[in-house]
Design an enzyme around this catalytic site. Structure first.
Site, PDB file in Angstrom:
ATOM      1  N   LYS A 192      13.356  -1.442  -7.847  1.00 27.81           N
ATOM      2  CA  LYS A 192      13.959  -0.811  -6.718  1.00 27.81           C
ATOM      3  C   LYS A 192      14.678  -1.757  -5.597  1.00 27.81           C
ATOM      4  CE  LYS A 192      12.277   2.120  -3.505  1.00 27.81           C
ATOM      5  NZ  LYS A 192      12.887   1.713  -2.387  1.00 27.81           N
ATOM      6  N   GLY A 234       0.776  -1.279  -0.042  1.00 24.10           N
ATOM      7  CA  GLY A 234      -0.071  -0.062  -0.035  1.00 24.10           C
ATOM      8  C   GLY A 234       0.795   1.134   0.065  1.00 24.10           C
ATOM      9  N   GLN A 283      15.236  -8.057  -3.306  1.00 22.89           N
ATOM     10  CA  GLN A 283      13.911  -8.948  -2.966  1.00 22.89           C
ATOM     11  C   GLN A 283      13.488  -9.636  -4.210  1.00 22.89           C
ATOM     12  OE1 GLN A 283      10.360  -6.849  -1.032  1.00 22.89           O
ATOM     13  NE2 GLN A 283       9.659  -6.624  -3.044  1.00 22.89           N
ATOM     14  N   GLN A 290       8.073  -9.042   7.769  1.00 17.86           N
ATOM     15  CA  GLN A 290       9.344  -8.605   6.944  1.00 17.86           C
ATOM     16  C   GLN A 290       9.896  -7.044   7.848  1.00 17.86           C
ATOM     17  OE1 GLN A 290       7.045  -8.042   3.398  1.00 17.86           O
ATOM     18  NE2 GLN A 290       8.462  -6.265   3.063  1.00 17.86           N
ATOM     19  N   HIS A 332       4.335   2.061  -8.215  1.00 12.78           N
ATOM     20  CA  HIS A 332       3.326   0.836  -7.913  1.00 12.78           C
ATOM     21  C   HIS A 332       2.229   1.074  -9.124  1.00 12.78           C
ATOM     22  CE1 HIS A 332       4.227   1.494  -3.672  1.00 12.78           C
ATOM     23  NE2 HIS A 332       4.511   0.347  -3.658  1.00 12.78           N
ATOM     24  N   LEU A 351       0.605   3.542  -2.204  1.00 15.90           N
ATOM     25  CA  LEU A 351       0.737   3.600  -3.425  1.00 15.90           C
ATOM     26  C   LEU A 351       1.359   4.610  -4.087  1.00 15.90           C
ATOM     27  CD1 LEU A 351      -2.020   1.302  -4.866  1.00 15.90           C
ATOM     28  CD2 LEU A 351       0.197   0.755  -3.801  1.00 15.90           C
ATOM     29  N   HIS A 352       2.268   4.582  -5.000  1.00 14.32           N
ATOM     30  CA  HIS A 352       3.182   5.832  -5.665  1.00 14.32           C
ATOM     31  C   HIS A 352       3.028   5.475  -7.017  1.00 14.32           C
ATOM     32  CE1 HIS A 352       6.409   3.910  -5.430  1.00 14.32           C
ATOM     33  NE2 HIS A 352       6.682   3.542  -4.186  1.00 14.32           N
TER      34      HIS A 352
END
Ligand code: PAF
Length: 283
Positions: free
Chosen positions: A149, A31, A153, A61, A37, A33-34
């Site tokens: 980014k 969430g 991950q 996490q 996303h 969000l920018h």
């Protein structure tokens, strides 16, 4: 756009989507969000017939003392943004739908999760691998999209999918999407909202210093020298500390001393209490 907050509703909504036929893409998020996303969602829409987005602030996490409680939560706004992008289904589970009271299983990916953010945030990538595996199994998408980014991950998720022979999605259908940057070059991140106006301005020195280091490295410079300069520039530009500044192979994440033709620069640094990460190709 349908919103499901329970597994039962998720399954019902997915079975309606599947009746239409066509492929399903998953865009997992926490969430806040920018544009980064939304770029993932747009890529997913180009490649799949239906897009499912998830919003879940995954407690597993976050380490002790990290920003779990402060992490921005804005479901109504996020949901409007996703709907406007044509997302078919929003999976926004309540915490017990992901981790029931007697939840006991952990997924740990060694190798690629060690070093870089893995060294600074013990257990972080176990939490990521565990929740992403669960989201994959809950939604069973044909493909999934993640931002580059969080390059490490993405490497962890791909290795998990390969090692566990996941089929929905298959490792080849786990897609990375290029970093979206602000006009001054700062990589977009939900955590940028924590920065004061002064820190936000100073933060733009991170991508600038990285580009300078890359010019030196691409010209044959030694990592030690170029990364030492980079750290100095960050500290004199307002950063409080540098967690790491390292040259690594883009695929294996093995540490490098010079550009090997597939090198990537990875940096994590703290400013005004906020930890920012970024990465850029060298070669
Ligand atoms: O990148 C993120 O937002 C999160 O780490 C993810 C992949 C949604 C897992 O919680």
């Amino acid at each position: 756009m349908q919103t499901a907050r329970t597994l039962e509703l998720l399954r019902n909504s997915l079975s309606v989507l599947r009746q239409d036929g066509g492929s399903i893409a998953l865009v997992p998020t926490m969430g806040a969000l920018h544009e980064g996303h939304l770029t993932l969602v747009r890529r997913a829409r180009q490649q799949a017939d239906h897009v499912v987005a998830s919003i879940f602030v995954n407690p597993r996490q976050f380490g002790a003392g990290e920003d779990l409680d402060a992490y921005p939560r804005q479901l109504q706004r996020d949901s409007e943004l996703l709907e406007a992008e044509g997302v078919a289904l929003l999976w926004a589970p309540a915490p017990d739908q992901v981790y029931p009271e007697d939840y006991a299983t952990n997924i740990s990916v060694s190798g690629v999760s060690e070093g870089l953010c893995g060294a600074e945030r013990p257990g972080h990538f176990d939490g990521v691998a565990t929740v992403v595996c669960k989201l994959f199994n809950q939604v069973m998408p044909d493909m999934a999209f993640f931002g580059e980014k969080d390059w490490q991950q993405l490497a962890v998720i791909r290795r998990m999918a390969r090692d566990l022979d996941l089929t929905r999605p298959h490792v080849d259908n786990i897609h990375g999407v290029s970093i979206v940057r602000e006009t001054d070059g700062l990589a977009m991140s939900s955590r940028n909202t924590y920065l004061s106006p002064e820190a936000r301005e100073q933060a733009a020195s991170l991508p600038r210093a990285m580009r300078d280091a890359i010019s030196a490295l691409a010209g044959g410079g030694e990592a030690d020298q170029s990364l030492g300069n980079l750290q100095e520039v960050l500290l004199t530009s307002g950063f409080d500390s540098v967690d790491y500044a390292e040259l690594r192979d883009a695929d294996t994440l093995a540490k490098l001393e010079t550009d090997n033709g597939n090198a990537r620069l990875f940096v994590a640094a703290r400013i005004g209490g906020t930890r920012l990460i970024d990465n850029m190709p060298v070669s």
